[in-house]
Write a protein that holds these residues in place. Structure first.
Motif, PDB file in Angstrom:
ATOM      1  N   LEU A  27      25.455  46.776  31.572  1.00  0.00           N
ATOM      2  CA  LEU A  27      26.660  45.751  31.614  1.00  0.00           C
ATOM      3  C   LEU A  27      26.267  44.634  30.910  1.00  0.00           C
ATOM      4  N   ASN A  85      28.288  43.485  27.446  1.00  0.00           N
ATOM      5  CA  ASN A  85      28.957  42.244  27.290  1.00  0.00           C
ATOM      6  C   ASN A  85      28.575  41.279  26.172  1.00  0.00           C
ATOM      7  N   PRO A 141      38.404  34.074  29.326  1.00  0.00           N
ATOM      8  CA  PRO A 141      37.388  33.629  28.251  1.00  0.00           C
ATOM      9  C   PRO A 141      37.961  33.701  26.832  1.00  0.00           C
ATOM     10  N   TYR A 178      32.515  25.810  43.310  1.00  0.00           N
ATOM     11  CA  TYR A 178      33.606  25.628  42.185  1.00  0.00           C
ATOM     12  C   TYR A 178      34.538  24.449  42.232  1.00  0.00           C
ATOM     13  N   PHE A 224      40.209  33.179  35.232  1.00  0.00           N
ATOM     14  CA  PHE A 224      40.070  32.339  33.943  1.00  0.00           C
ATOM     15  C   PHE A 224      40.143  33.557  32.797  1.00  0.00           C
ATOM     16  N   LEU A 256      34.239  42.249  30.301  1.00  0.00           N
ATOM     17  CA  LEU A 256      33.090  42.449  29.330  1.00  0.00           C
ATOM     18  C   LEU A 256      33.732  42.100  27.894  1.00  0.00           C
ATOM     19  N   GLY A 297      33.021  28.078  24.595  1.00  0.00           N
ATOM     20  CA  GLY A 297      33.926  28.179  25.814  1.00  0.00           C
ATOM     21  C   GLY A 297      34.103  29.799  26.037  1.00  0.00           C
ATOM     22  N   ILE A 298      34.019  30.669  25.088  1.00  0.00           N
ATOM     23  CA  ILE A 298      34.175  31.974  25.420  1.00  0.00           C
ATOM     24  C   ILE A 298      32.687  32.388  25.849  1.00  0.00           C
ATOM     25  N   LEU A 319      30.336  33.605  32.786  1.00  0.00           N
ATOM     26  CA  LEU A 319      30.758  33.579  34.374  1.00  0.00           C
ATOM     27  C   LEU A 319      31.337  34.690  34.796  1.00  0.00           C
ATOM     28  N   MET A 320      32.093  35.522  34.108  1.00  0.00           N
ATOM     29  CA  MET A 320      32.821  36.983  34.319  1.00  0.00           C
ATOM     30  C   MET A 320      31.606  37.764  34.419  1.00  0.00           C
ATOM     31  N   LEU A 321      30.480  37.738  33.797  1.00  0.00           N
ATOM     32  CA  LEU A 321      29.586  38.560  33.885  1.00  0.00           C
ATOM     33  C   LEU A 321      28.778  38.578  35.237  1.00  0.00           C
ATOM     34  N   TYR A 370      30.605  30.552  27.653  1.00  0.00           N
ATOM     35  CA  TYR A 370      30.760  30.233  29.179  1.00  0.00           C
ATOM     36  C   TYR A 370      31.481  31.110  30.045  1.00  0.00           C
ATOM     37  N   GLY A 371      32.878  31.373  29.439  1.00  0.00           N
ATOM     38  CA  GLY A 371      33.682  31.999  30.301  1.00  0.00           C
ATOM     39  C   GLY A 371      33.271  33.592  30.484  1.00  0.00           C
ATOM     40  N   SER A 372      32.463  34.187  29.541  1.00  0.00           N
ATOM     41  CA  SER A 372      32.189  35.593  29.340  1.00  0.00           C
ATOM     42  C   SER A 372      30.790  35.577  30.461  1.00  0.00           C
ATOM     43  N   PHE A 403      29.463  41.583  42.010  1.00  0.00           N
ATOM     44  CA  PHE A 403      30.447  42.680  42.587  1.00  0.00           C
ATOM     45  C   PHE A 403      29.809  44.152  42.283  1.00  0.00           C
ATOM     46  N   THR A 404      29.288  44.490  41.328  1.00  0.00           N
ATOM     47  CA  THR A 404      28.552  45.706  41.082  1.00  0.00           C
ATOM     48  C   THR A 404      27.381  45.887  42.207  1.00  0.00           C
ATOM     49  N   SER A 407      39.883  29.333  24.768  1.00  0.00           N
ATOM     50  CA  SER A 407      39.404  29.995  26.061  1.00  0.00           C
ATOM     51  C   SER A 407      39.812  29.161  27.192  1.00  0.00           C
ATOM     52  N   GLY A 424      29.110  53.584  43.091  1.00  0.00           N
ATOM     53  CA  GLY A 424      29.445  51.952  43.368  1.00  0.00           C
ATOM     54  C   GLY A 424      29.601  51.027  41.946  1.00  0.00           C
ATOM     55  N   GLY A 425      28.586  51.374  41.149  1.00  0.00           N
ATOM     56  CA  GLY A 425      28.752  50.768  39.834  1.00  0.00           C
ATOM     57  C   GLY A 425      30.248  51.038  39.216  1.00  0.00           C
ATOM     58  N   ALA A 474      33.067  49.380  41.045  1.00  0.00           N
ATOM     59  CA  ALA A 474      33.139  48.083  40.895  1.00  0.00           C
ATOM     60  C   ALA A 474      33.720  47.586  39.529  1.00  0.00           C
ATOM     61  N   PHE A 513      30.112  37.184  37.966  1.00  0.00           N
ATOM     62  CA  PHE A 513      30.824  37.749  38.918  1.00  0.00           C
ATOM     63  C   PHE A 513      30.789  39.217  38.987  1.00  0.00           C
ATOM     64  N   LEU A 514      30.963  40.170  37.764  1.00  0.00           N
ATOM     65  CA  LEU A 514      30.781  41.348  37.925  1.00  0.00           C
ATOM     66  C   LEU A 514      29.576  41.987  38.303  1.00  0.00           C
ATOM     67  N   MET A 519      40.477  28.302  30.994  1.00  0.00           N
ATOM     68  CA  MET A 519      39.586  28.705  32.120  1.00  0.00           C
ATOM     69  C   MET A 519      40.849  28.397  33.323  1.00  0.00           C
TER      70      MET A 519
END
Lengths: 374, 407
Positions: free
Chosen positions: B153, B157, A61, B287, A59, A128, B178-179, B185-187, B181-183, B193-194, A94, A9-10, A13, B189-190, A96
């Motif tokens: 993870l 990251n 980053p 959002y 977005f 990542l 900014g980076i 946010l992505m983490l 914050y974006g990173s 999801f994971t 960066s 699963g990990g 994903a 989500f990931l 968005m």
């Protein structure tokens, strides 16, 4: 089995997220790099606009946008540029989702020329921030950097002398059919110029004035040839600046100006030629032509160039101003011929202080010296 | 370089999870585990922290040895039974040796960052619990393994973020915030999801499906390898049993395990889709609210603008032109017949030039002016350039005109 499924699963994903990001990061992503619309003069400051538009929800980053431009445009110390054969500029953004970033970057135009940016390279970091993802976006923007302006007392003196030569040439041959006006008699006027009827009416001697029989147009002959393997780039650049200043001066007085040079176009690689015209448009054309001269290209012998265009110059009776550092016999001869047939010409020798001026002024060929600082 | 605080926390968490996980097994298997023991395991973080800090900062080895002895004494008095004491002391010894070795080698990062290899420990422990039928302990290890995966993870990251910043931070107008914050946010989500995928796959019962498929393959292989399949003669069934067999089992008969697993999977998938849809909807709402109140900003001298999606935009696919007429039928249409007749007429009178207009072609062919030539010309132009379809009558008329001698 469950343990394996959890790990699967990990992995699944991570794999799906990475694939999705790889596929979609560059979608609806626009990068526009634009120079300012107006040209700049050498030594002046211009600006460049970078627009990054991410028209999707995903977005980014870390997005690196880079482009290559000539090293003659200096972006300054702080503006993320590495300079080698060219200036490699890169900026990190960066971005968005559904966002547009507008960045203005100023630069100094160090050298005249025609500069283009044809593509922008994008490098994004994936999920990542690990893998690098690349994309190239074509863009098209250009900038003319006109030759620098010459100012100072030395320039004024030179221009006054050139104007004097030009005006005296006009006085030499007057056309008896082109009546300009009447003025009072001076002791220098010949007797046949006296208008007897007008003198009788005025009670004092009056003389007729006529327009010149020679054409008023000027042709600048710019020689950028290096006779030896030694390169005289500073002298040629100064010659180009002089040509630009002369053209601007004559055009501002409404005089037609043309250009013949053995310098080659930086894009077309052909010799540059601009036929004589007057007006505001001609100024732009002239400056653009001079900006586009590529001194790196090999130039042919200038006397051959002038020989080719001699018929045209004679037909138009152009007042020729040669700007050169070369002083060989053929060039002197061809300028002498043009001077004799067109009632005058001028040779402006651009030389270092230690260089000797070998050509002597004679009838219908005025020779002036312009010293170039090392 | 200064150590990153968050990475350090991840490192401590990783070592603690590993050590506690290892010690948890003998404690549980030796029936020495109780909630108090579990709480005491949390104290393992203390020697980890103390010994590492002294190892990194301490100038002299005596301070390290002194701190180690103190830790041993603490855990000796903390443990109640012999098993507990032995477990705690072995944990402390593990940390002591580990950090001492790190100090000797000068490699601070060795064993101090979460890695996929450490998942093997949890896998081995899980297998051990299965072997000894320790169901509850197995479940604990499953959860810990999942958590440890997420820890990897986050740690990766953070490392990549720091590496990226280290590479580019000297750049002018570098958007570090900014980076970050974006990173982040992505983490998030990931991670969601994971975690979703980790929870989903075992719940779906895929394992049962896989086991059923494996059983099927095994049976097939057994039949093939036994060599009896070819010799078996089909069994003669009584006449009343020769009818069509229903798909579903009869009353009282057990359902096929494969079908049951499949239905289970479908049912759970549907439920999960609904839950996920709701979650996505809530996230989208938040959002949207966030974006609404942060539509334009300025950062590092850059103007940041939000783009509005234009509802007026429509996309149309260009339809491919499909012609239903075959080439044979195309050549039989009135338009084609008229054009063919015109071509034949001109070619009969000489090879026409490819650059000339129809009128010039007719002149070159020597067609004399007149009403018939005009009609001939008009019909051709209608067929060649006109938008109106030609009629059969016009085609027939062209056929007649083709035979007319214009001279």
């Amino acid at each position: 089995m469950i343990f394996l499924l959890i790990l699967a699963g990990g992995l699944l994903a991570q794999f799906l997220a990475e694939k999705y990001y790889e596929k979609n990061w560059s979608r609806k992503l626009k990068v526009d790099i634009r120079f300012q619309p107006e040209p700049v003069f050498q030594g002046e400051e211009g600006f460049l606009t970078e627009v990054i538009e991410n028209d999707k929800r995903l977005f980014l980053p870390a997005l690196q946008a880079g482009f290559v431009v000539s090293r003659n445009l200096s972006f300054g110390q702080e503006e993320n540029t590495s300079v080698s054969d060219q200036s490699y500029k890169r900026d990190i953004f960066s971005v968005m989702g559904r966002q547009r970033i507008i960045r203005k970057v100023s630069f100094e135009a160090k050298k005249r020329g025609y500069y283009e940016i044809q593509k922008a390279d994008l490098v994004a970091r994936g999920i990542l921030l690990a893998p690098e993802l690349y994309h190239t976006i074509p863009c098209s923007t250009y900038l003319y950097v006109y030759p620098g302006k010459i100012a100072g007392e030395k320039r004024e003196l030179l221009f006054r002398r050139i104007t004097g030569v030009y005006e005296s040439r006009k006085r030499l041959l007057e056309d008896p059919f082109l009546f300009r006006g009447i003025r009072e008699y001076t002791p220098e006027d010949p007797m046949n110029k006296i208008n007897w009827k007008a003198s009788a009416r005025a009670g004092s001697f009056m003389v007729n004035q006529h327009n010149s029989a020679v054409s008023g147009n000027v042709c600048i002959l710019l020689d950028v040839e290096d006779e030896t393997v030694w390169k005289y780039e500073e002298i040629h650049e100064e010659g180009i600046r002089l040509a630009a200043a002369l053209a601007e001066d004559f055009l501002s007085r409404g005089i037609e100006v043309g250009l013949i040079t053995n310098g080659r176009d930086c894009q077309e690689k052909s010799e540059i030629f601009l036929s004589g015209q007057s007006g505001r448009g001609q100024r732009e054309k002239m400056l653009q032509c001079l900006a586009r001269i590529d001194l790196g290209e090999r130039s042919r012998k200038f006397s051959d160039c002038v020989e080719e265009k001699k018929d045209l110059l004679l037909a138009k009776e152009s007042f020729c101003i040669l700007i050169t550092k070369n002083q060989y016999r053929e060039l002197e001869e061809v300028m002498g011929t043009l001077g004799e047939k067109n009632q005058g010409s001028l040779c402006l020798a651009t030389l270092y202080p230690e260089m000797e001026l070998k050509i002597k002024s004679r009838r219908n060929l005025e020779v002036l010296r312009w010293e170039v600082k090392r | 370089m200064r150590e990153d605080r968050i990475l350090k926390i991840y490192g401590f968490l990783h070592l603690w999870l590993l050590a506690a996980g290892i010690l948890f097994l003998p404690l549980y298997a030796g029936e020495g585990f109780s909630p108090e023991t579990g709480a005491k395991l949390l104290f393992l973080a203390a020697p980890e922290l103390v010994l590492r800090e002294i190892s990194v900062r301490g100038k002299k080895i005596w301070s390290y040895l002194g701190a180690s002895l103190l830790v041993f004494a603490l855990f000796w008095f903390l443990g109640e039974g012999i098993l507990e004491k032995a477990c705690f002391l072995s944990g402390a010894v593990f940390f002591m040796i580990l950090f001492f070795w790190q100090r000797l080698t000068g490699n601070r990062e060795a064993f101090f960052r979460p890695s996929y290899v450490c998942l093997l420990f949890f896998a081995l422990e899980y297998i051990f619990t299965l072997f000894y039928d320790l169901g509850k302990l197995g479940n604990v290890f499953l959860i810990v393994a999942g958590g440890y995966w997420l820890l990897i993870l986050w740690s990766r990251n953070r490392e990549h973020f720091l590496g990226y910043c280290g590479d580019y931070e000297r750049l002018y107008r570098f958007p570090r915030q900014g980076i970050a914050y974006g990173s982040r946010l992505m983490l998030i989500f990931l991670t969601v999801f994971t975690a979703g995928c980790m929870a989903l796959l075992p719940v779906l019962g895929i394992d049962r499906g896989i086991l059923a498929v494996l059983a099927l393959i095994r049976r097939g292989l057994a039949i093939l390898l036994s060599g009896t399949g070819e010799e078996e003669t089909p069994q003669e069934l009584p006449q009343e049993e020769m009818g069509p067999q229903p798909m579903l089992p009869e009353t009282g008969e057990a359902a096929s395990p494969f079908l049951t697993a499949l239905w289970d999977i479908l049912e759970k998938l549907l439920m999960l889709a609904v839950i996920l849809g709701t979650l996505v909807g809530i996230c989208a709402l938040f959002y949207w609210l966030y974006k609404k109140y942060n539509s334009q900003a300025s950062e590092n001298g850059d103007i940041l603008e939000d783009l509005e999606s234009s509802g007026m935009e429509t996309r149309e696919k260009i339809k491919r032109k499909v012609s239903f007429l075959s080439p044979f039928l195309k050549g039989r249409t009135p338009r084609a017949r008229i054009r063919r007749a015109y071509k034949q007429k001109l070619e009969r009178l000489g090879k026409p030039s490819s650059l000339a207009s129809p009128e010039e072609l007719e002149d070159q062919a020597g067609l004399s002016p007149g009403e018939k030539r005009e009609e001939f010309h008009r019909l051709y132009e209608k067929a060649r350039y006109g938008n109106i379809p030609c009629t059969q009558e016009e085609a027939k008329r062209m056929g007649k005109l083709e035979r007319v001698d214009f001279f």
